[in-house]
Write a protein that holds these residues in place. Structure first.
Motif, PDB file in Angstrom:
ATOM      1  N   ASP A  16      13.828  -2.636  32.467  1.00 22.10           N
ATOM      2  CA  ASP A  16      12.949  -3.239  31.518  1.00 22.10           C
ATOM      3  C   ASP A  16      11.791  -3.779  31.968  1.00 22.10           C
ATOM      4  O   ASP A  16      11.300  -3.734  33.057  1.00 22.10           O
ATOM      5  N   PHE A  50      16.861   6.126  28.183  1.00 21.57           N
ATOM      6  CA  PHE A  50      16.091   4.989  27.766  1.00 21.57           C
ATOM      7  C   PHE A  50      16.992   3.748  28.081  1.00 21.57           C
ATOM      8  O   PHE A  50      17.916   3.628  28.161  1.00 21.57           O
ATOM      9  N   ASP A  53      13.578  -1.433  26.556  1.00 22.81           N
ATOM     10  CA  ASP A  53      12.310  -1.559  26.075  1.00 22.81           C
ATOM     11  C   ASP A  53      11.490  -0.361  26.436  1.00 22.81           C
ATOM     12  O   ASP A  53      11.948   0.731  26.777  1.00 22.81           O
ATOM     13  N   ASP A  54       9.923  -0.345  26.039  1.00 28.99           N
ATOM     14  CA  ASP A  54       9.357   0.744  26.421  1.00 28.99           C
ATOM     15  C   ASP A  54       8.955   0.963  27.958  1.00 28.99           C
ATOM     16  O   ASP A  54       8.160   1.814  28.198  1.00 28.99           O
ATOM     17  N   CYS A  55       9.187   0.091  28.614  1.00 23.25           N
ATOM     18  CA  CYS A  55       8.951  -0.039  30.202  1.00 23.25           C
ATOM     19  C   CYS A  55       7.661   0.324  30.287  1.00 23.25           C
ATOM     20  O   CYS A  55       7.050   1.135  31.002  1.00 23.25           O
ATOM     21  N   GLY A  57       5.412   1.584  28.585  1.00 20.77           N
ATOM     22  CA  GLY A  57       4.804   2.860  28.231  1.00 20.77           C
ATOM     23  C   GLY A  57       5.565   4.124  28.595  1.00 20.77           C
ATOM     24  O   GLY A  57       5.562   5.108  28.291  1.00 20.77           O
ATOM     25  N   ALA A  59       8.726   4.921  28.442  1.00 17.95           N
ATOM     26  CA  ALA A  59       9.654   5.410  27.460  1.00 17.95           C
ATOM     27  C   ALA A  59       8.991   6.421  26.564  1.00 17.95           C
ATOM     28  O   ALA A  59       9.603   7.176  26.121  1.00 17.95           O
ATOM     29  N   TRP A  60       7.579   6.077  26.113  1.00 17.18           N
ATOM     30  CA  TRP A  60       6.993   6.955  25.205  1.00 17.18           C
ATOM     31  C   TRP A  60       6.754   8.171  25.978  1.00 17.18           C
ATOM     32  O   TRP A  60       6.792   9.515  25.442  1.00 17.18           O
ATOM     33  N   ASP A  85      16.722   1.567  19.759  1.00 18.25           N
ATOM     34  CA  ASP A  85      15.629   2.033  19.054  1.00 18.25           C
ATOM     35  C   ASP A  85      15.232   3.386  19.478  1.00 18.25           C
ATOM     36  O   ASP A  85      14.341   3.946  18.659  1.00 18.25           O
ATOM     37  N   TRP A  86      15.405   3.701  20.646  1.00 18.86           N
ATOM     38  CA  TRP A  86      15.116   5.156  21.193  1.00 18.86           C
ATOM     39  C   TRP A  86      15.825   6.319  20.579  1.00 18.86           C
ATOM     40  O   TRP A  86      15.210   7.146  20.401  1.00 18.86           O
ATOM     41  N   THR A  89      14.054   6.545  17.401  1.00 15.17           N
ATOM     42  CA  THR A  89      12.965   7.338  17.462  1.00 15.17           C
ATOM     43  C   THR A  89      13.127   8.643  17.684  1.00 15.17           C
ATOM     44  O   THR A  89      12.467   9.448  16.936  1.00 15.17           O
TER      45      THR A  89
END
Length: 99
Positions: A16, A50, A53-55, A57, A59-60, A85-86, A89
């Motif tokens: 995270d 995942f 959180d998005d770490c 970016g 994760a994206w 959430d991932w 997504t």
């Protein structure tokens, strides 16, 4: 499964935002080592990585690598009440379309 994918998956979920820069950099470097496209099996394994959180970016970037696979992540169940959430997504972006 290619060694670079195995290494990324073996490191576990992305950290995270509280992780130190070294750990975040190490995971970013590991993901960059995974050349696209990935196989269906690699995409499914990567989908388990995942974090909360998005770490910053990363994760994206992981979503985009997974999307280079040949079709929807195999055996991906629809997101339930406890889904991350991932998971939602990935499902929204491609998990619910037919291959």
């Amino acid at each position: 499964m290619r060694p670079e994918v195995q290494e990324f998956v073996a490191a576990g979920p992305l950290p995270d935002w509280d992780a130190d820069e070294e750990e975040i950099g190490r995971r970013a470097d590991q993901l960059e080592a995974v050349c696209a496209p990935v196989t269906a099996a690699e995409a499914q394994a990567l989908a388990t990585c995942f974090g909360p959180d998005d770490c910053y970016g990363i994760a994206w970037s992981l979503v985009h690598v997974i999307e280079t696979g040949p079709g929807p992540v195999p055996a991906m169940a629809p997101p339930g009440p406890g889904a991350t959430d991932w998971h939602r997504t990935l499902w929204d972006r491609w998990g619910n379309r037919s291959g």
